[in-house]
Write a protein that holds these residues in place. Structure first.
Motif, PDB file in Angstrom:
ATOM      1  N   GLY A  66      -2.849  81.417  41.810  1.00  0.00           N
ATOM      2  CA  GLY A  66      -4.174  82.011  41.710  1.00  0.00           C
ATOM      3  C   GLY A  66      -5.127  81.304  40.773  1.00  0.00           C
ATOM      4  N   LEU A  67      -4.697  80.194  40.168  1.00  0.00           N
ATOM      5  CA  LEU A  67      -5.534  79.470  39.215  1.00  0.00           C
ATOM      6  C   LEU A  67      -5.635  78.005  39.624  1.00  0.00           C
ATOM      7  CD1 LEU A  67      -4.081  81.022  35.958  1.00  0.00           C
ATOM      8  CD2 LEU A  67      -6.380  81.411  36.849  1.00  0.00           C
ATOM      9  N   GLU A  68      -6.757  77.400  39.309  1.00  0.00           N
ATOM     10  CA  GLU A  68      -6.955  75.987  39.625  1.00  0.00           C
ATOM     11  C   GLU A  68      -5.989  75.137  38.808  1.00  0.00           C
ATOM     12  OE1 GLU A  68     -10.509  72.605  39.387  1.00  0.00           O
ATOM     13  OE2 GLU A  68     -10.924  74.715  38.917  1.00  0.00           O
ATOM     14  N   ARG A  69      -5.380  74.167  39.454  1.00  0.00           N
ATOM     15  CA  ARG A  69      -4.439  73.313  38.731  1.00  0.00           C
ATOM     16  C   ARG A  69      -5.185  72.372  37.791  1.00  0.00           C
ATOM     17  NH1 ARG A  69      -2.185  68.795  43.080  1.00  0.00           N
ATOM     18  NH2 ARG A  69      -4.043  67.460  43.073  1.00  0.00           N
ATOM     19  N   ALA A  70      -4.453  71.794  36.853  1.00  0.00           N
ATOM     20  CA  ALA A  70      -5.023  70.795  35.943  1.00  0.00           C
ATOM     21  C   ALA A  70      -4.175  69.544  36.019  1.00  0.00           C
ATOM     22  CB  ALA A  70      -5.059  71.327  34.514  1.00  0.00           C
ATOM     23  N   GLU A  71      -4.807  68.385  35.902  1.00  0.00           N
ATOM     24  CA  GLU A  71      -4.113  67.102  35.953  1.00  0.00           C
ATOM     25  C   GLU A  71      -4.409  66.297  34.696  1.00  0.00           C
ATOM     26  OE1 GLU A  71      -5.177  64.941  39.419  1.00  0.00           O
ATOM     27  OE2 GLU A  71      -4.436  66.462  40.832  1.00  0.00           O
ATOM     28  N   ALA A  72      -3.458  65.409  34.343  1.00  0.00           N
ATOM     29  CA  ALA A  72      -3.674  64.545  33.183  1.00  0.00           C
ATOM     30  C   ALA A  72      -2.796  63.309  33.297  1.00  0.00           C
ATOM     31  CB  ALA A  72      -3.385  65.284  31.886  1.00  0.00           C
ATOM     32  N   LEU A  73      -3.194  62.285  32.560  1.00  0.00           N
ATOM     33  CA  LEU A  73      -2.514  60.994  32.564  1.00  0.00           C
ATOM     34  C   LEU A  73      -1.683  60.828  31.300  1.00  0.00           C
ATOM     35  CD1 LEU A  73      -2.431  58.075  33.922  1.00  0.00           C
ATOM     36  CD2 LEU A  73      -4.343  57.519  32.401  1.00  0.00           C
ATOM     37  N   GLY A  74      -0.533  60.157  31.418  1.00  0.00           N
ATOM     38  CA  GLY A  74       0.301  59.892  30.255  1.00  0.00           C
ATOM     39  C   GLY A  74       1.189  58.693  30.464  1.00  0.00           C
ATOM     40  N   ALA A  75       1.727  58.158  29.361  1.00  0.00           N
ATOM     41  CA  ALA A  75       2.613  56.994  29.443  1.00  0.00           C
ATOM     42  C   ALA A  75       4.013  57.371  29.904  1.00  0.00           C
ATOM     43  CB  ALA A  75       2.671  56.299  28.089  1.00  0.00           C
ATOM     44  N   SER A  76       4.320  58.651  29.900  1.00  0.00           N
ATOM     45  CA  SER A  76       5.583  59.167  30.420  1.00  0.00           C
ATOM     46  C   SER A  76       5.289  60.481  31.137  1.00  0.00           C
ATOM     47  CB  SER A  76       6.591  59.401  29.290  1.00  0.00           C
ATOM     48  OG  SER A  76       6.168  60.479  28.466  1.00  0.00           O
ATOM     49  N   LYS A  77       6.264  60.934  31.931  1.00  0.00           N
ATOM     50  CA  LYS A  77       6.060  62.209  32.618  1.00  0.00           C
ATOM     51  C   LYS A  77       5.868  63.342  31.600  1.00  0.00           C
ATOM     52  CE  LYS A  77       8.511  61.225  36.942  1.00  0.00           C
ATOM     53  NZ  LYS A  77       9.593  61.647  37.863  1.00  0.00           N
ATOM     54  N   GLN A  78       6.661  63.289  30.520  1.00  0.00           N
ATOM     55  CA  GLN A  78       6.576  64.341  29.504  1.00  0.00           C
ATOM     56  C   GLN A  78       5.210  64.358  28.838  1.00  0.00           C
ATOM     57  OE1 GLN A  78       8.677  66.648  29.066  1.00  0.00           O
ATOM     58  NE2 GLN A  78       8.186  67.569  27.087  1.00  0.00           N
ATOM     59  N   ASP A  79       4.707  63.179  28.486  1.00  0.00           N
ATOM     60  CA  ASP A  79       3.386  63.103  27.858  1.00  0.00           C
ATOM     61  C   ASP A  79       2.304  63.601  28.807  1.00  0.00           C
ATOM     62  OD1 ASP A  79       4.408  62.108  25.524  1.00  0.00           O
ATOM     63  OD2 ASP A  79       3.935  60.011  25.962  1.00  0.00           O
ATOM     64  N   ALA A  80       2.420  63.219  30.087  1.00  0.00           N
ATOM     65  CA  ALA A  80       1.424  63.645  31.066  1.00  0.00           C
ATOM     66  C   ALA A  80       1.488  65.157  31.293  1.00  0.00           C
ATOM     67  CB  ALA A  80       1.629  62.891  32.374  1.00  0.00           C
ATOM     68  N   GLN A  81       2.713  65.719  31.275  1.00  0.00           N
ATOM     69  CA  GLN A  81       2.852  67.170  31.410  1.00  0.00           C
ATOM     70  C   GLN A  81       2.191  67.890  30.242  1.00  0.00           C
ATOM     71  OE1 GLN A  81       7.043  67.932  31.787  1.00  0.00           O
ATOM     72  NE2 GLN A  81       7.140  67.245  33.927  1.00  0.00           N
ATOM     73  N   LYS A  82       2.414  67.396  29.027  1.00  0.00           N
ATOM     74  CA  LYS A  82       1.806  68.012  27.850  1.00  0.00           C
ATOM     75  C   LYS A  82       0.283  67.929  27.927  1.00  0.00           C
ATOM     76  CE  LYS A  82       5.548  67.248  24.510  1.00  0.00           C
ATOM     77  NZ  LYS A  82       5.918  66.570  23.246  1.00  0.00           N
ATOM     78  N   ALA A  83      -0.215  66.752  28.352  1.00  0.00           N
ATOM     79  CA  ALA A  83      -1.665  66.584  28.449  1.00  0.00           C
ATOM     80  C   ALA A  83      -2.253  67.490  29.527  1.00  0.00           C
ATOM     81  CB  ALA A  83      -1.997  65.120  28.743  1.00  0.00           C
ATOM     82  N   ALA A  84      -1.517  67.671  30.635  1.00  0.00           N
ATOM     83  CA  ALA A  84      -1.988  68.559  31.697  1.00  0.00           C
ATOM     84  C   ALA A  84      -2.017  70.006  31.215  1.00  0.00           C
ATOM     85  CB  ALA A  84      -1.092  68.423  32.929  1.00  0.00           C
TER      86      ALA A  84
END
Length: 235
Positions: free
Chosen positions: A201-219
């Motif tokens: 029910g909510l708009e997703r958010a995307e982000a870039l990172g040097a690793s999957k974990q970093d990108a997940q945290k940024a998202a």
């Protein structure tokens, strides 16, 4: 002292003697103290606008130097914590600007000298006044004087945005956030990942990172920022 008759003690407190006293007087003038047309341009509001950007630039530079191993997401979160309204209001209290604020009678009687929003605005306006009076290095010295301790010893630890988002979702009866890889670019030795976080029910958010974990945290941080949730908040 209830007016801005003698600013020497304030100048001593902030560590800057103004060549143009009109700038600091303007930085301390609330719109309620003015009468006539074009009130806003004769209050601190234009200086607040400039000071917000000067403060952000200086603190960003300080963070970049102080935390050489920090990812973009962490630097952004630290910046937001240091320039938020509460932090700026505390700085204004440290500067002891209250007695010097020029207010209308009604605002003065209502306790506006201690109002957080006004104090925060004036802290930014003072930064701008110093910047206009003596340039970037003078403004940087002022920011360093009042923000350095906060930068080096945050009042509260920064929480993992993934944890905050999960607690936020749980408090609203939602399932745990789902993370999905959107893309991977770059060579094997230096990959760049784009990760998305999704909640029903909510708009997703995307982000870039040097690793999957970093990108997940940024998202997760991007999702929280969009929803107006601080990573220091409880769910």
């Amino acid at each position: 002292m209830s007016a801005i008759d003698d600013l020497a003690s304030l100048e001593a407190r902030i560590g800057h003697v103004f060549a143009d006293r009109a700038l600091i007087e303007l930085a301390l003038t609330h719109i309620s103290a003015l009468k006539g047309e074009a009130l806003r341009v004769r209050s601190y509001q234009r200086l607040e606008f400039l000071g917000d950007h000067v403060l952000g630039s200086v603190v960003s530079d300080m963070l970049f130097t102080a935390f050489p191993q920090a990812e973009e997401g962490e630097l952004s979160r630290r910046l937001a914590d240091l320039v938020r309204e509460e932090a700026c209001a505390e700085v204004a209290e440290d500067m002891m600007v209250g007695p010097f604020i020029r207010l209308g009678v009604g605002e003065a009687q209502s306790g506006a000298r201690k109002r957080r929003t006004i104090l925060a605005d004036i802290a930014e306006a003072v930064v701008a006044a110093v910047y206009l009076d003596a340039g970037y290095e003078a403004a940087r010295a002022l920011v360093d004087r009042f923000w350095r301790a906060r930068l080096e010893a945050p009042r509260r630890p920064l929480r993992d945005p993934k944890t905050v988002l999960q607690e936020w979702a749980q408090a609203r009866g939602l399932p745990p956030p789902a993370y999905r890889e959107v893309s991977r670019t770059g060579p094997d030795h230096a990959p760049r990942f784009v990760m998305a976080v999704e909640l029903p029910g909510l708009e997703r958010a995307e982000a870039l990172g040097a690793s999957k974990q970093d990108a997940q945290k940024a998202a997760a941080a991007a999702f929280l920022a969009r929803e107006g949730v601080s990573e220091g908040s409880e769910a």
